[in-house]
Motif scaffolding. Structure first.
Motif, mmCIF file in Angstrom:
data_model
loop_
_atom_site.group_PDB
_atom_site.id
_atom_site.type_symbol
_atom_site.label_atom_id
_atom_site.label_comp_id
_atom_site.label_asym_id
_atom_site.label_seq_id
_atom_site.Cartn_x
_atom_site.Cartn_y
_atom_site.Cartn_z
ATOM 1 N N ALA A 253 0.687 -1.264 -0.082
ATOM 2 C CA ALA A 253 -0.235 -0.043 0.053
ATOM 3 C C ALA A 253 0.897 1.258 0.029
ATOM 4 C CB ALA A 253 -0.935 -0.001 1.292
ATOM 5 N N ALA A 254 2.026 1.284 0.849
ATOM 6 C CA ALA A 254 2.885 2.429 0.763
ATOM 7 C C ALA A 254 3.537 2.576 -0.560
ATOM 8 C CB ALA A 254 4.058 2.126 1.744
ATOM 9 N N TYR A 255 3.758 1.559 -1.327
ATOM 10 C CA TYR A 255 4.463 1.520 -2.528
ATOM 11 C C TYR A 255 3.311 2.283 -3.632
ATOM 12 C CZ TYR A 255 6.670 0.195 -6.869
ATOM 13 O OH TYR A 255 7.414 0.133 -8.209
ATOM 14 N N THR A 256 2.113 1.748 -3.399
ATOM 15 C CA THR A 256 1.132 2.524 -4.278
ATOM 16 C C THR A 256 0.904 3.997 -4.012
ATOM 17 O OG1 THR A 256 0.015 0.472 -4.608
ATOM 18 C CG2 THR A 256 -1.046 2.224 -5.069
ATOM 19 N N ALA A 257 0.698 4.091 -2.797
ATOM 20 C CA ALA A 257 0.819 5.551 -2.190
ATOM 21 C C ALA A 257 1.868 6.567 -2.930
ATOM 22 C CB ALA A 257 0.577 5.832 -0.769
ATOM 23 N N LEU A 258 3.020 5.976 -2.855
ATOM 24 C CA LEU A 258 4.084 6.646 -3.202
ATOM 25 C C LEU A 258 4.084 6.842 -4.781
ATOM 26 C CD1 LEU A 258 7.228 7.625 -2.870
ATOM 27 C CD2 LEU A 258 7.946 5.305 -3.438
ATOM 28 N N VAL A 259 3.567 5.835 -5.632
ATOM 29 C CA VAL A 259 3.494 6.184 -6.951
ATOM 30 C C VAL A 259 2.350 7.096 -7.161
ATOM 31 C CG1 VAL A 259 2.894 5.065 -8.990
ATOM 32 C CG2 VAL A 259 4.293 3.787 -7.576
ATOM 33 N N PHE A 260 1.294 7.225 -6.589
ATOM 34 C CA PHE A 260 0.319 8.082 -6.700
ATOM 35 C C PHE A 260 0.502 9.657 -6.254
ATOM 36 C CE2 PHE A 260 -3.991 5.848 -7.425
ATOM 37 C CZ PHE A 260 -3.580 4.763 -7.946
ATOM 38 N N SER A 261 1.445 9.703 -5.237
ATOM 39 C CA SER A 261 1.848 10.942 -4.685
ATOM 40 C C SER A 261 2.755 11.481 -5.691
ATOM 41 C CB SER A 261 2.461 10.888 -3.497
ATOM 42 O OG SER A 261 3.544 10.029 -3.346
ATOM 43 N N GLY A 262 3.754 10.447 -6.146
ATOM 44 C CA GLY A 262 4.675 11.271 -7.309
ATOM 45 C C GLY A 262 3.838 11.594 -8.586
ATOM 46 N N LEU A 263 2.900 10.900 -9.085
ATOM 47 C CA LEU A 263 2.135 11.560 -10.001
ATOM 48 C C LEU A 263 1.490 12.703 -9.883
ATOM 49 C CD1 LEU A 263 0.631 8.031 -11.392
ATOM 50 C CD2 LEU A 263 2.470 9.332 -12.381
ATOM 51 N N ALA A 264 0.844 12.730 -8.522
ATOM 52 C CA ALA A 264 0.284 14.037 -8.267
ATOM 53 C C ALA A 264 1.330 15.238 -8.212
ATOM 54 C CB ALA A 264 -0.321 13.933 -6.791
ATOM 55 N N MET A 265 2.413 14.930 -7.728
ATOM 56 C CA MET A 265 3.310 16.198 -7.546
ATOM 57 C C MET A 265 3.733 16.577 -8.872
ATOM 58 S SD MET A 265 3.139 16.857 -4.567
ATOM 59 C CE MET A 265 4.476 18.094 -4.392
ATOM 60 N N VAL A 266 3.666 15.691 -9.941
ATOM 61 C CA VAL A 266 3.919 16.353 -11.544
ATOM 62 C C VAL A 266 2.806 17.464 -12.018
ATOM 63 C CG1 VAL A 266 3.922 15.379 -13.843
ATOM 64 C CG2 VAL A 266 4.949 14.055 -12.041
ATOM 65 N N ALA A 267 1.714 17.243 -11.418
ATOM 66 C CA ALA A 267 0.760 18.428 -11.630
ATOM 67 C C ALA A 267 1.183 19.910 -11.178
ATOM 68 C CB ALA A 267 -0.481 18.119 -10.891
#
Length: 334
Positions: A253-267
């Motif tokens: 779950a932490a790994y998935t949250a990391l990927v999602f947060s990384g995509l969010a910070m690209v915005a």
């Protein structure tokens, strides 16, 4: 810059800020705010502090990695000055998205007299590696966690395709053509202008972009890039233990949250506000965590990072402005 251009730039940043606030409103819309804040108040400060410490360590490693690129160009920058510049850049990003990269180059130019466009080229090199690592982690998530996140990803893809079918494709094509036209015009203008200042800019960018090619410690650079993301992962993972609603979740779950947060910070939104909260909340929802609890978790980790940037970034800005400049003479990075 003319008054008209300043007005357009200001309007763009205000629009992006309002967009972030709008996304934040949509993320929290319909939530029981009293219950949400009660959940946040229950957060264990020990785990929040441990999570924030990992972010601090990641930024120190980022500054050290930047020093490796400077050393390949025979510039000397102390780790303190590199870290200070990195934090000044993050602080600037809270006000104006994507301006932090230029701001940190300006900071290191002030502290060590490193040519602005040479350091900007090294930042571009850094960002390319960060995007590559994010892409690899995204592929890893899709390969090993698709059974969990597949429904959300498919739903998101279907929404994008629906938008494209209802006129969005035309807008996308127009935007791509406009971007290509602007890039072609800039290239033509630079070649036509050929003034000394333009040539210095081009030469500086080329020098910075070649920093990895000239780097003798390529393994150290790649290893530090991986270490930065491992520390980010550890930060996300440790923060899960701060709330009873997320303490049972594992590394997946932490790994998935990391990927999602990384995509969010690209915005292109100041500090990822709104986008970060929604994306991380959706990531944890894939693991059957109520969206409200996911929002509480996202708010805790995002707020701790913003507080760190505001405090340390402000101190770094003062230090950069008042400290005596050092020489960036040829030599290896200190």
């Amino acid at each position: 810059m003319s008054v008209q251009h300043r007005a357009l730039a200001t309007g763009k940043y205000i629009f992006l800020f309002l967009l972030g606030l709008g996304l934040l409103f949509l993320a929290f819309r319909g939530q029981d705010m009293s219950a949400l804040w009660a959940e946040i108040a229950r957060a264990d400060p020990l785990w929040v502090t441990a999570s924030a410490a990992c972010v601090v360590a990641a930024n120190v490693v980022r500054a050290w990695r930047w020093n490796l690129l400077f050393s390949s160009l025979n510039f000397r920058v102390s780790l303190r000055n590199a870290f200070t510049a990195v934090m000044v850049g993050y602080l600037a990003n809270l006000a104006l998205p994507r301006v932090g990269e230029i701001t940190r180059c300006t900071a290191v130019n002030r502290s060590n007299n490193i040519p602005l466009y040479a350091s900007l080229g090294t930042v571009v090199t850094e960002r390319l590696f960060d995007v590559l690592v994010l892409f690899v982690t995204l592929c890893g998530m899709l390969a090993f966690q698709y059974a969990v996140v597949g429904n959300f990803m498919n739903g998101l893809l279907n929404q994008v395709l629906d938008r494209l079918q209802t006129g969005g494709f035309t807008v996308l094509v127009i935007c791509c053509c406009a971007a290509i036209a602007v890039a072609a015009f800039c290239w033509w203008y630079l070649r036509r202008k050929k003034s000394r200042s333009m040539l210095r800019i081009i030469a500086g960018l080329k020098q910075g972009l070649r920093s990895f090619e000239l780097l003798k410690q390529k393994a150290a650079f790649v290893g530090s890039s991986i270490l930065i993301w491992l520390l980010y992962f550890l930060s996300v993972y440790l923060a899960l233990f701060s709330l009873p609603a997320t303490a049972h979740l594992g590394p997946q779950a932490a790994y998935t949250a990391l990927v999602f947060s990384g995509l969010a910070m690209v915005a292109p939104v100041q500090g990822g506000i709104g986008v970060y909260h929604w994306m991380v909340g959706q990531a944890l929802a894939c693991y059957l965590v109520p969206f409200a609890d996911g929002l509480a978790y996202a708010t805790i980790i995002h707020s701790s990072q913003m507080i760190f940037i505001l405090v340390v970034g402000s101190l770094a800005l003062v230090c950069n402005l008042v400290c005596k400049p050092e020489t960036g003479r040829p030599g290896s990075a200190a």
